[in-house]
Structures are given as C-alpha cells and as structure tokens.
Design a protein around this motif. Structure first.
Motif, PDB file in Angstrom:
ATOM      1  N   TRP A 164       0.834  -1.207   0.000  1.00 57.72           N
ATOM      2  CA  TRP A 164       0.000   0.000   0.000  1.00 57.72           C
ATOM      3  C   TRP A 164       0.868   1.256   0.000  1.00 57.72           C
ATOM      4  CZ3 TRP A 164      -4.897   1.193  -0.946  1.00 57.72           C
ATOM      5  CH2 TRP A 164      -5.868   0.195  -0.892  1.00 57.72           C
ATOM      6  N   ARG A 168       1.128   4.115  -2.992  1.00 55.07           N
ATOM      7  CA  ARG A 168       0.988   5.564  -2.833  1.00 55.07           C
ATOM      8  C   ARG A 168       2.148   6.296  -3.505  1.00 55.07           C
ATOM      9  NH1 ARG A 168      -1.693   4.183   2.000  1.00 55.07           N
ATOM     10  NH2 ARG A 168       0.242   3.829   3.153  1.00 55.07           N
ATOM     11  N   GLU A 183      -9.245   7.143  -7.573  1.00 54.22           N
ATOM     12  CA  GLU A 183      -8.594   6.535  -6.416  1.00 54.22           C
ATOM     13  C   GLU A 183      -9.593   6.308  -5.285  1.00 54.22           C
ATOM     14  OE1 GLU A 183      -5.452   4.987  -4.051  1.00 54.22           O
ATOM     15  OE2 GLU A 183      -5.971   5.096  -6.182  1.00 54.22           O
ATOM     16  N   TYR A 186     -11.351   3.216  -6.001  1.00 50.88           N
ATOM     17  CA  TYR A 186     -10.503   2.046  -5.727  1.00 50.88           C
ATOM     18  C   TYR A 186     -10.548   1.687  -4.240  1.00 50.88           C
ATOM     19  CZ  TYR A 186      -6.368  -0.924  -5.395  1.00 50.88           C
ATOM     20  OH  TYR A 186      -5.512  -1.981  -5.147  1.00 50.88           O
ATOM     21  N   THR A 187     -10.435   2.689  -3.370  1.00 50.23           N
ATOM     22  CA  THR A 187     -10.479   2.393  -1.935  1.00 50.23           C
ATOM     23  C   THR A 187     -11.856   1.864  -1.529  1.00 50.23           C
ATOM     24  OG1 THR A 187     -11.109   4.656  -1.287  1.00 50.23           O
ATOM     25  CG2 THR A 187      -8.761   4.167  -1.454  1.00 50.23           C
ATOM     26  N   LYS A 190     -11.897  -1.814  -2.280  1.00 50.91           N
ATOM     27  CA  LYS A 190     -11.094  -2.591  -1.345  1.00 50.91           C
ATOM     28  C   LYS A 190     -11.762  -2.679   0.031  1.00 50.91           C
ATOM     29  CE  LYS A 190      -7.693  -3.891  -3.844  1.00 50.91           C
ATOM     30  NZ  LYS A 190      -7.580  -5.336  -4.163  1.00 50.91           N
ATOM     31  N   ALA A 200      -6.525   0.550   3.340  1.00 55.03           N
ATOM     32  CA  ALA A 200      -7.483   1.165   2.427  1.00 55.03           C
ATOM     33  C   ALA A 200      -8.205   2.332   3.104  1.00 55.03           C
ATOM     34  CB  ALA A 200      -8.494   0.123   1.946  1.00 55.03           C
ATOM     35  N   TRP A 201      -8.569   2.168   4.367  1.00 55.25           N
ATOM     36  CA  TRP A 201      -9.178   3.281   5.109  1.00 55.25           C
ATOM     37  C   TRP A 201      -8.193   4.452   5.197  1.00 55.25           C
ATOM     38  CZ3 TRP A 201     -14.193   3.293   5.921  1.00 55.25           C
ATOM     39  CH2 TRP A 201     -14.896   2.122   6.167  1.00 55.25           C
ATOM     40  N   GLN A 203      -5.718   5.190   3.181  1.00 53.95           N
ATOM     41  CA  GLN A 203      -5.592   5.823   1.872  1.00 53.95           C
ATOM     42  C   GLN A 203      -6.795   6.708   1.581  1.00 53.95           C
ATOM     43  OE1 GLN A 203      -3.245   6.190  -0.072  1.00 53.95           O
ATOM     44  NE2 GLN A 203      -3.964   6.497  -2.169  1.00 53.95           N
ATOM     45  N   ARG A 204      -7.941   6.300   2.059  1.00 55.17           N
ATOM     46  CA  ARG A 204      -9.162   7.078   1.835  1.00 55.17           C
ATOM     47  C   ARG A 204      -9.076   8.448   2.513  1.00 55.17           C
ATOM     48  NH1 ARG A 204     -13.731   5.148  -0.375  1.00 55.17           N
ATOM     49  NH2 ARG A 204     -15.695   6.275  -0.042  1.00 55.17           N
TER      50      ARG A 204
END
Length: 338
Positions: A164, A168, A183, A186-187, A190, A200-201, A203-204
């Motif tokens: 992950w 990024r 993006e 995408y999250t 996931k 994933a959280w 990245q969100r």
C-alpha cells in the motif's frame, strides 16, 4: 496429517540431509564472499552483475533477497559499469528486466523492503524515449504497468501495508496521474471487499483530504456518505479497529455538536447489542469528552451527568481491557477535572 503414520528418517537419510545442508551453506558463503570481494574492488563487470542476480533471485538454494548490500552493489554496477556502455534502448530493457525479476521474487517475499526499494530505483532511472514525438512513452508505459502489478499484488493480499505504501509512491510519481475520484473508487472497492483493511481506510483519508481541499466534491454531502460507509463496517465488525479509527478521523475535533450527538446515539445502539465491545465504550468516552470540552457548560447538570456516564464506561473498560487500565484511569482524571 491426522490418521497417517509418521515415519522416522534413517540415520543414513539424516546424515545425507545434513550433508546437503552443509553443501548449500558452503556454496552460499562462497558466493557471498565472491560478491563482497568484487564490491570492495569496485568490480562493475557483467559477471559481477550476474552473480548478484544469482544471489538475489535465481538460485532457490542460494537466494537471499534481504541482502540489501548486494542490492546496493547491483545498482552501482548498473550505474558505473553497464549503463555507460549501453544505448538508451538497452538501459530501458535492463531496467524492465530487473522489474520482471523482482516481480517474481516478490511472490515469495512480498514484504521485503529492499525488493520494493530496488523497484523504486528502477522506475526512477527509466530514460526518456528517443522518439522525439513522445519522449515520455517509456516512462508512462513502465509506471502504468507498475501500478497494475502492485494492484494485482494487493488483490492477493489486500492488507500488505508495504505494498500500500509503495502504491501511494507510484500514484504520486507516475507521469500521468490517476484522478483522486478514481482513487476514491478504488479504496471503496477494497473496503467493501474487506472492512478490516486498515491501509485502504488510511488511503481514503488522503484522497478525501485532497478532494475537499481542491473543492472537487462537496464536503458536507460526502461526509454523510462516509459516515454511512463506516457505520456499516462498525456494525459488521465491531471488534475491528480499522473502521473505528476512520470514524474518529471523520469526527475530527468534534466541532459539530449535532454530528457528535448523532454518532454517540448510534454507537450506544451498537453497544446495547454488543455490551462487551471495547471499541464502542472507548469511542463513547472519546466523543462524550469532546462534547464536554466543546459544547457544554462546565458544572452544568448535563455536563455532570455526562461525566458520570463516562466514568462508568471507563470502569467497565478497566475490567475488559486490563492491559490499558492506566490509560483509562488517566482519562477518568480528565472527567473529574471537568
């Protein structure tokens, strides 16, 4: 396996195995000694390069992809010995060969930092294409393929936090950037596949912050959708911390009293269903403390009642989570001071 009689190796078989292990160790030590001697002597030859390939990837009995010194040496061989004698096409091919090699190694060693680090180096050294009409062609193709590869790896292990983090990096560095809205989608995919996907959280939070800062989405309306998404996760996996931490990010400093009270009521409903939920209790204490600090008058009846509720919750938390007992007592001291 159950029901299958285990057979003991004979003394001859054990001795043969030990001899094979000794032979492998001797070969490994001889190879590493040869490589390190060449490194000390600044040997930038193709033969030295091939020896690093053998140690890092090709020989199952000798492979050690965690030998970061050899990765560094490999890059120095390319920079000082092979690249200066190569055309742009050959350099591009060499780098893509190394990316292919490390893709294979990652299948059995997906969390070795040095492999991911070498891939970064390869990407950053892809040369411009000699085609004057499209100088970025090689770079665009290589970075797009890299994003595809790392996403396939995340399909295999959606919680690989190293992958992950690398993804990024790829998103931030590729010549043609993916949109934040793509993006975000995408999250979502996931997270819906696995609510406990902390990466994933996380990245969100990055993507939404960018979208809100750029005015690309309405923050108020998107926040409501985010609360609905995370509430679904909280009720599905109340014991998992990923959704709860994201929920706290959404709450922020607790400046919106209406949102705080709404979320407190919802979490209380979940606690009624899951009376031993540590995360429910902990979050209720956190949000009620925000209410006390930001929205209630100290010493008022409502503030006193709320403090009492929190102290009761903290007492329960000491029982169900004794490893953090002192933390709960320190929090209780805050309520006593309110």
């Amino acid at each position: 396996m159950h029901g299958i009689r285990r057979t003991r190796d004979t003394q001859e078989a054990l001795a043969a195995r030990r001899e094979r292990d000794r032979a492998k160790l001797s070969a490994y030590l001889a190879l590493t000694d040869d490589i390190l001697t060449r490194k000390k002597n600044k040997d930038w030859s193709r033969q030295a390069f091939d020896l690093t390939t053998q140690l890092l990837s090709t020989d199952p009995s000798l492979t050690n992809p965690e030998f970061y010194t050899v990765w560094n040496y490999r890059r120095n061989i390319l920079l000082n010995g092979i690249f200066p004698e190569s055309s742009l096409e050959e350099i591009n091919e060499l780098l893509n060969n190394d990316l292919a090699m490390t893709t294979k190694v990652l299948k059995s060693h997906p969390k070795v930092y040095w492999i991911w680090n070498h891939r970064r180096w390869c990407l950053e050294h892809v040369p411009d294409s000699p085609d004057a009409t499209d100088a970025q062609a090689w770079k665009v193709a290589t970075w797009e393929r890299e994003l595809f590869i790392v996403e396939r790896m995340l399909d295999a292990d959606a919680r690989n936090f190293i992958a992950w983090d690398y993804r990024r990096y790829v998103l931030a560095s590729m010549p043609v950037r993916r949109s934040d809205k793509a993006e975000l989608a995408y999250t979502t995919k996931k997270i819906e596949a696995n609510f406990s996907n902390f990466s994933a959280w996380h990245q969100r939070t990055k993507v939404l912050s960018s979208l809100w800062a750029g005015g690309d989405v309405n923050k108020e309306s998107s926040l409501q959708k985010e609360f609905e998404l995370v509430q679904n996760a909280m009720f599905t996996l109340p014991e998992d911390q990923s959704a709860w931490l994201y929920h706290r990010w959404l709450i922020g400093a607790g400046e919106d009293k209406r949102v705080l009270e709404r979320e407190i009521e919802l979490i209380q409903t979940l606690l009624d269903e899951q009376p031993d939920s540590k995360w429910c209790m902990d979050s209720l204490v956190t949000y009620k403390l925000l209410l006390l600090k930001n929205h209630l008058t100290p010493g008022s009846r409502e503030a006193v009642d709320l403090s009492g509720e929190c102290l009761a919750l903290l007492g329960q938390l000491e029982v169900i989570d004794p490893m953090r007992r002192q933390r709960y007592r320190d929090l209780g001291a805050q309520f006593a001071a309110e």
